[in-house]
Design an enzyme around this catalytic site. Structure first.
Site, mmCIF file in Angstrom:
data_model
loop_
_atom_site.group_PDB
_atom_site.id
_atom_site.type_symbol
_atom_site.label_atom_id
_atom_site.label_comp_id
_atom_site.label_asym_id
_atom_site.label_seq_id
_atom_site.Cartn_x
_atom_site.Cartn_y
_atom_site.Cartn_z
ATOM 1 N N LYS A 113 23.624 53.224 46.945
ATOM 2 C CA LYS A 113 24.358 52.211 47.670
ATOM 3 C C LYS A 113 24.595 50.942 46.847
ATOM 4 O O LYS A 113 25.489 50.151 47.144
ATOM 5 C CB LYS A 113 23.565 51.772 48.920
ATOM 6 C CG LYS A 113 23.253 52.842 49.895
ATOM 7 C CD LYS A 113 22.410 52.214 51.043
ATOM 8 C CE LYS A 113 21.824 53.274 51.921
ATOM 9 N NZ LYS A 113 20.766 52.730 52.782
ATOM 10 N N ASP A 126 17.933 50.436 34.852
ATOM 11 C CA ASP A 126 16.575 49.930 34.677
ATOM 12 C C ASP A 126 15.883 50.864 33.672
ATOM 13 O O ASP A 126 16.010 50.681 32.462
ATOM 14 C CB ASP A 126 15.939 49.967 36.085
ATOM 15 C CG ASP A 126 14.637 49.221 36.191
ATOM 16 O OD1 ASP A 126 13.999 49.004 35.163
ATOM 17 O OD2 ASP A 126 14.227 48.875 37.309
ATOM 18 N N PHE A 144 12.502 41.171 39.481
ATOM 19 C CA PHE A 144 13.012 41.965 40.594
ATOM 20 C C PHE A 144 14.228 41.275 41.198
ATOM 21 O O PHE A 144 14.118 40.226 41.830
ATOM 22 C CB PHE A 144 11.931 42.201 41.652
ATOM 23 C CG PHE A 144 12.316 43.329 42.561
ATOM 24 C CD1 PHE A 144 12.008 44.639 42.231
ATOM 25 C CD2 PHE A 144 13.073 43.092 43.707
ATOM 26 C CE1 PHE A 144 12.420 45.692 43.031
ATOM 27 C CE2 PHE A 144 13.484 44.131 44.512
ATOM 28 C CZ PHE A 144 13.159 45.429 44.174
ATOM 29 N N ARG A 196 21.071 42.867 50.358
ATOM 30 C CA ARG A 196 22.287 43.360 49.697
ATOM 31 C C ARG A 196 23.467 42.416 49.937
ATOM 32 O O ARG A 196 24.395 42.370 49.142
ATOM 33 C CB ARG A 196 22.648 44.756 50.232
ATOM 34 C CG ARG A 196 21.661 45.861 49.870
ATOM 35 C CD ARG A 196 22.299 47.215 50.116
ATOM 36 N NE ARG A 196 21.345 48.309 50.218
ATOM 37 C CZ ARG A 196 20.899 49.022 49.178
ATOM 38 N NH1 ARG A 196 21.292 48.728 47.972
ATOM 39 N NH2 ARG A 196 20.050 50.019 49.366
ATOM 40 N N GLU A 204 27.571 51.221 38.292
ATOM 41 C CA GLU A 204 26.202 51.064 38.792
ATOM 42 C C GLU A 204 25.885 49.580 38.957
ATOM 43 O O GLU A 204 26.425 48.737 38.231
ATOM 44 C CB GLU A 204 25.204 51.653 37.781
ATOM 45 C CG GLU A 204 24.693 53.021 38.119
ATOM 46 C CD GLU A 204 23.737 53.061 39.328
ATOM 47 O OE1 GLU A 204 23.745 52.126 40.149
ATOM 48 O OE2 GLU A 204 23.017 54.040 39.450
ATOM 49 N N ASP A 205 24.992 49.274 39.870
ATOM 50 C CA ASP A 205 24.554 47.888 39.983
ATOM 51 C C ASP A 205 23.557 47.541 38.881
ATOM 52 O O ASP A 205 23.615 46.474 38.302
ATOM 53 C CB ASP A 205 23.953 47.609 41.374
ATOM 54 C CG ASP A 205 22.851 48.577 41.753
ATOM 55 O OD1 ASP A 205 22.779 49.673 41.168
ATOM 56 O OD2 ASP A 205 22.050 48.252 42.636
#
Ligand code: PRP
Length: 191
Positions: A46, A106, A155, A168, A102-103
């Protein structure tokens, strides 16, 4: 009792204007580097839904949009590398020039899995576009063609990125204080 702001405990890392400017530039870069006619912007759900929506509007070229739902098994704030497709593409990508959106990359495990999976569908080319990259956490070496911001190991939430499905909808990218997030979760469980 006064209601607390919904983004309490989040420190702004890139404000909405900085994000907007970077997304516009990436959109222009994608448009100028896109070969052929059949360009597919493939948003990984998402987390990339807001980025992909803005990016699509920043690309002054015809394109198709598609969405792929992915989730990692057994994760809270860490990637497990074991990925499940929760929603598949709606159309074939054979012969298409695909840009995966992609956001965040990582560990790179999710993208490594996805690139292997997409290769079996015979696209003409696949490029990777990530809003954020955390190189200090990389386990798999992913070639990222377009990157928004390189960040350190913090984070991040907002602009599509979540903590436990929240945040979000923040219009900026911020760093979540993990102690605050934990306290908040405990309060909510206790009611
Ligand atoms: C996030 C992000 C990537 C993945 C990156 O997804 O959207 O897909 O983690 O992590 P990695 O490089 O360590 O594999 P997440 O599973 O949190 O789901 P979401 O996109 O629904 O928030």
């Amino acid at each position: 009792m006064r209601e607390q702001p919904y983004d309490q405990g989040v420190r702004v890392l890139f404000d909405a204007a900085a994000v907007r400017e970077r997304v516009s530039q990436i959109g222009r870069d994608i448009a100028s580097g896109a070969p052929g006619d059949d360009l597919v912007l493939l948003a990984v759900l998402k987390g990339s839904f807001i980025f992909a929506a803005d990016l699509a509007r920043a690309i002054p070229k015809p394109l198709r949009m598609d969405f792929l739902g992915l989730s990692s098994y057994g994760r809270e704030t860490e990637s497990s590398g074991i990925v499940k497709i929760t929603q598949d593409l709606s159309q074939p990508i054979e012969g298409a020039h695909v840009v995966v959106v992609e956001d965040i990359i990582d560990t790179g495990l999710t993208m490594a899995y996805l690139l292997d999976n997409l290769a079996t569908r015979k696209p003409a080319s696949v490029k990777v576009c990530a809003l954020l990259e955390k190189p200090s956490r990389a386990i798999r070496n992913i070639r990222i063609d377009h990157v928004g911001f390189v960040i350190s190991d913090e984070f991040v939430v907002g602009y599509g990125l979540d903590y436990d499905e929240r945040y979000r909808n923040l219009p900026y990218i911020g760093v979540l204080d993990p102690r605050r997030a934990r306290r908040r979760a405990v309060r909510e469980i206790r009611g």
